[in-house]
Design a protein around this motif. Structure first.
Motif, short mmCIF file in Angstrom:
data_model
loop_
_atom_site.label_atom_id
_atom_site.label_comp_id
_atom_site.label_asym_id
_atom_site.label_seq_id
_atom_site.Cartn_x
_atom_site.Cartn_y
_atom_site.Cartn_z
N VAL A 104 0.86 -1.19 0.00
CA VAL A 104 0.00 0.00 0.00
C VAL A 104 0.89 1.24 0.00
CG1 VAL A 104 -1.85 1.23 1.19
CG2 VAL A 104 -1.75 -1.27 1.29
N GLU A 105 0.77 2.03 -1.08
CA GLU A 105 1.62 3.22 -1.20
C GLU A 105 1.26 4.31 -0.19
OE1 GLU A 105 1.74 4.73 -5.13
OE2 GLU A 105 2.17 2.79 -6.06
N THR A 106 0.02 4.33 0.22
CA THR A 106 -0.45 5.41 1.09
C THR A 106 0.18 5.37 2.48
OG1 THR A 106 -2.39 4.08 1.67
CG2 THR A 106 -2.63 5.68 -0.12
N VAL A 107 0.84 4.27 2.84
CA VAL A 107 1.44 4.20 4.18
C VAL A 107 2.84 4.80 4.20
CG1 VAL A 107 0.11 2.16 4.81
CG2 VAL A 107 2.37 1.88 3.78
N LEU A 108 3.41 5.10 3.01
CA LEU A 108 4.77 5.66 2.97
C LEU A 108 4.89 6.99 3.72
CD1 LEU A 108 5.85 4.83 -0.71
CD2 LEU A 108 6.54 3.69 1.40
N PRO A 109 3.90 7.88 3.64
CA PRO A 109 4.01 9.14 4.40
C PRO A 109 4.13 8.93 5.92
CG PRO A 109 2.35 9.36 2.70
CD PRO A 109 2.74 7.92 2.73
N GLY A 162 19.47 15.17 -7.13
CA GLY A 162 19.96 14.67 -8.42
C GLY A 162 20.27 13.20 -8.41
N GLN A 163 20.35 12.57 -7.24
CA GLN A 163 20.61 11.13 -7.15
C GLN A 163 19.31 10.37 -7.39
OE1 GLN A 163 23.76 10.39 -6.98
NE2 GLN A 163 24.29 12.55 -6.57
N THR A 164 19.39 9.28 -8.11
CA THR A 164 18.16 8.57 -8.50
C THR A 164 18.11 7.13 -8.01
OG1 THR A 164 19.18 7.99 -10.62
CG2 THR A 164 17.84 10.01 -10.54
N SER A 231 10.42 10.80 0.67
CA SER A 231 9.23 11.15 -0.13
C SER A 231 9.13 12.65 -0.40
CB SER A 231 7.97 10.67 0.59
OG SER A 231 7.90 11.23 1.90
N ASP A 232 10.25 13.38 -0.21
CA ASP A 232 10.22 14.83 -0.44
C ASP A 232 10.00 15.10 -1.93
OD1 ASP A 232 11.60 17.58 -1.04
OD2 ASP A 232 11.26 17.51 1.14
N PRO A 233 9.03 15.95 -2.28
CA PRO A 233 8.72 16.22 -3.69
C PRO A 233 9.90 16.77 -4.48
CG PRO A 233 6.97 17.03 -2.26
CD PRO A 233 8.11 16.64 -1.37
N SER A 234 10.79 17.52 -3.82
CA SER A 234 11.90 18.13 -4.53
C SER A 234 12.88 17.10 -5.08
CB SER A 234 12.65 19.11 -3.61
OG SER A 234 13.27 18.41 -2.54
N LEU A 235 12.91 15.93 -4.50
CA LEU A 235 13.80 14.88 -4.98
C LEU A 235 13.17 14.06 -6.10
CD1 LEU A 235 15.32 13.60 -1.60
CD2 LEU A 235 16.25 15.28 -3.18
N ALA A 236 11.85 14.05 -6.14
CA ALA A 236 11.09 13.38 -7.23
C ALA A 236 11.51 11.91 -7.40
CB ALA A 236 11.28 14.15 -8.54
N LEU A 237 11.63 11.20 -6.29
CA LEU A 237 11.99 9.79 -6.36
C LEU A 237 10.74 8.96 -6.65
CD1 LEU A 237 14.33 9.53 -3.22
CD2 LEU A 237 15.00 9.88 -5.62
N ASP A 238 10.88 7.95 -7.51
CA ASP A 238 9.70 7.12 -7.75
C ASP A 238 9.47 6.20 -6.55
OD1 ASP A 238 11.26 4.71 -8.02
OD2 ASP A 238 11.74 5.31 -10.07
N VAL A 239 8.32 5.58 -6.51
CA VAL A 239 7.90 4.81 -5.34
C VAL A 239 8.86 3.66 -5.06
CG1 VAL A 239 6.08 3.34 -4.38
CG2 VAL A 239 5.47 5.41 -5.62
N ALA A 240 9.36 3.01 -6.09
CA ALA A 240 10.27 1.88 -5.89
C ALA A 240 11.56 2.33 -5.20
CB ALA A 240 10.59 1.22 -7.24
N VAL A 241 12.07 3.48 -5.63
CA VAL A 241 13.29 4.00 -5.01
C VAL A 241 13.01 4.42 -3.56
CG1 VAL A 241 15.06 5.80 -5.12
CG2 VAL A 241 14.26 4.71 -7.22
N GLN A 242 11.84 5.03 -3.34
CA GLN A 242 11.48 5.41 -1.98
C GLN A 242 11.46 4.19 -1.07
OE1 GLN A 242 7.98 7.90 -1.51
NE2 GLN A 242 8.31 8.84 -3.52
N ARG A 243 10.87 3.09 -1.55
CA ARG A 243 10.81 1.88 -0.74
C ARG A 243 12.22 1.35 -0.47
NH1 ARG A 243 5.80 -0.26 -0.23
NH2 ARG A 243 4.18 0.37 -1.71
#
Length: 334
Positions: A104-109, A162-164, A231-243
């Motif tokens: 569930v993506e909504t639990v990441l915050p 800038g890191q992805t 999950s900061d918007p300025s980094l724009a990381l996709d969900v997989a990278v966030q996990r």
């Protein structure tokens, strides 16, 4: 040749004798109540060097008693803070590892919220002072060691921008925390030098050197802060990278628990050492007090006997004074 005293001279002599007996009663009463002789000069026969040495050593031990008490309170406060930090980081690690595997993506915050609260608590704990003296700022005891959690987040976001990939993000974050121009310049404002050692006795010095820039504590701050910015918007990381980032941060926090336990064990050893020194100082102080008491002690039986004797003599003096005051020419010629 018979010598007689005039009435005035006789009265003066009786007054002096009465005053001397009253002084003796006061002195003996004091000795009986305190158990110590009042006239130390007569007991020591003018040789005060031994007594002076004892009293000097007693005063020195009183100073060490203050030092050991302060050291015990200082280390107890440090231990309690490290305990809270370890507990919070362990709980956050569990949360990160659990949520990173959730579909569930909504639990990441939730990780961001928990990490932000944990980071704020971590900074606040390391900025605690003891009696107006910072605990984790080294020799800079008048300075809070860390600027704020926001300074950490701001610097960290700039460092990883800038890191992805997760590995690149952690490499950039580690470089910023290790770089003197990074974390130390932007966040840490404590001293590079350790706190002055506690002087516990003539032979014992105790060093407590745990600063907020300690590698173990920096590692906790880094991984906790990464949980905030994942999950900061300025980094724009996709969900997989966030996990992946959150999972790695959770693993790192979990791996830090042994290091935190070791750090707390070192503080615990210092606490044990303080108690050993305090007990040894107490025994020495008791021995000195015993020696001083033995030197100045007044025998209670002998003192009570002398007091009774002086009271009897004073009573007799009063009786004589009363008899003399009743004399008159009329009574003499009867």
């Amino acid at each position: 040749m018979n010598t007689t005293l005039g009435d005035l001279a006789q009265s003066f002599m009786l007054q002096r004798r009465g005053a001397a007996l009253k002084n003796d009663i006061h002195r003996l009463t004091q000795e009986l109540s305190t158990g110590r002789v009042a006239d130390t000069k007569s007991v020591l026969a003018g040789n005060f060097s031994y007594l002076s040495d004892i009293e000097r050593d007693v005063r020195v031990l009183e100073g060490y008693k203050v030092a050991t008490t302060e050291a015990a309170q200082f280390t107890e406060t440090v231990q309690n803070i490290l305990d809270g930090i370890q507990t919070n980081s362990s709980d956050l690690s569990d949360t990160m590892l659990l949520i990173s595997t959730s579909a569930v993506e909504t639990v990441l915050p939730q990780v961001e919220a928990d990490s932000r609260a944990n980071l704020a608590n971590l900074v606040s704990s390391l900025n605690v002072d003891f009696g107006g003296r910072s605990l984790f700022a080294g020799a800079a005891t008048d300075t809070a060691p860390l600027v704020s959690e926001e300074a950490i987040l701001t610097g960290l976001i700039s460092a990883v921008a800038g890191q992805t990939t997760a590995s690149d993000i952690f490499a950039a974050a580690q470089a910023w925390f290790d770089n003197p121009a990074g974390f130390r310049a932007a966040v840490y404002q404590g001293s590079d030098n350790a706190l002055s050692p506690f002087v516990l006795s003539d032979q014992d010095r105790l060093n407590i050197d745990i600063r907020a820039d300690n590698p173990v504590l920096r590692n906790l701050m880094m991984n906790t802060a990464i949980g905030v910015i994942a999950s900061d918007p300025s980094l724009a990381l996709d969900v997989a990278v966030q996990r992946a980032v959150i999972a790695q941060a959770g693993q790192n926090l979990l791996g830090s628990q042994d290091q935190m336990t070791k750090m707390r064990a070192e503080v615990g050893f210092s606490q044990s050492r303080i108690e050993d020194v305090r007990a040894r100082n107490a025994v020495e102080a008791t021995s000195l007090e015993f020696a001083r008491s033995a030197l100045l002690a007044a025998d209670p039986y002998e003192t009570a006997t002398k007091l009774e004797e002086v009271q009897f003599r004073l009573q007799g003096l009063y009786s004589v004074t009363v008899r003399l005051s009743e004399l008159s020419l009329l009574n003499f010629i009867r």
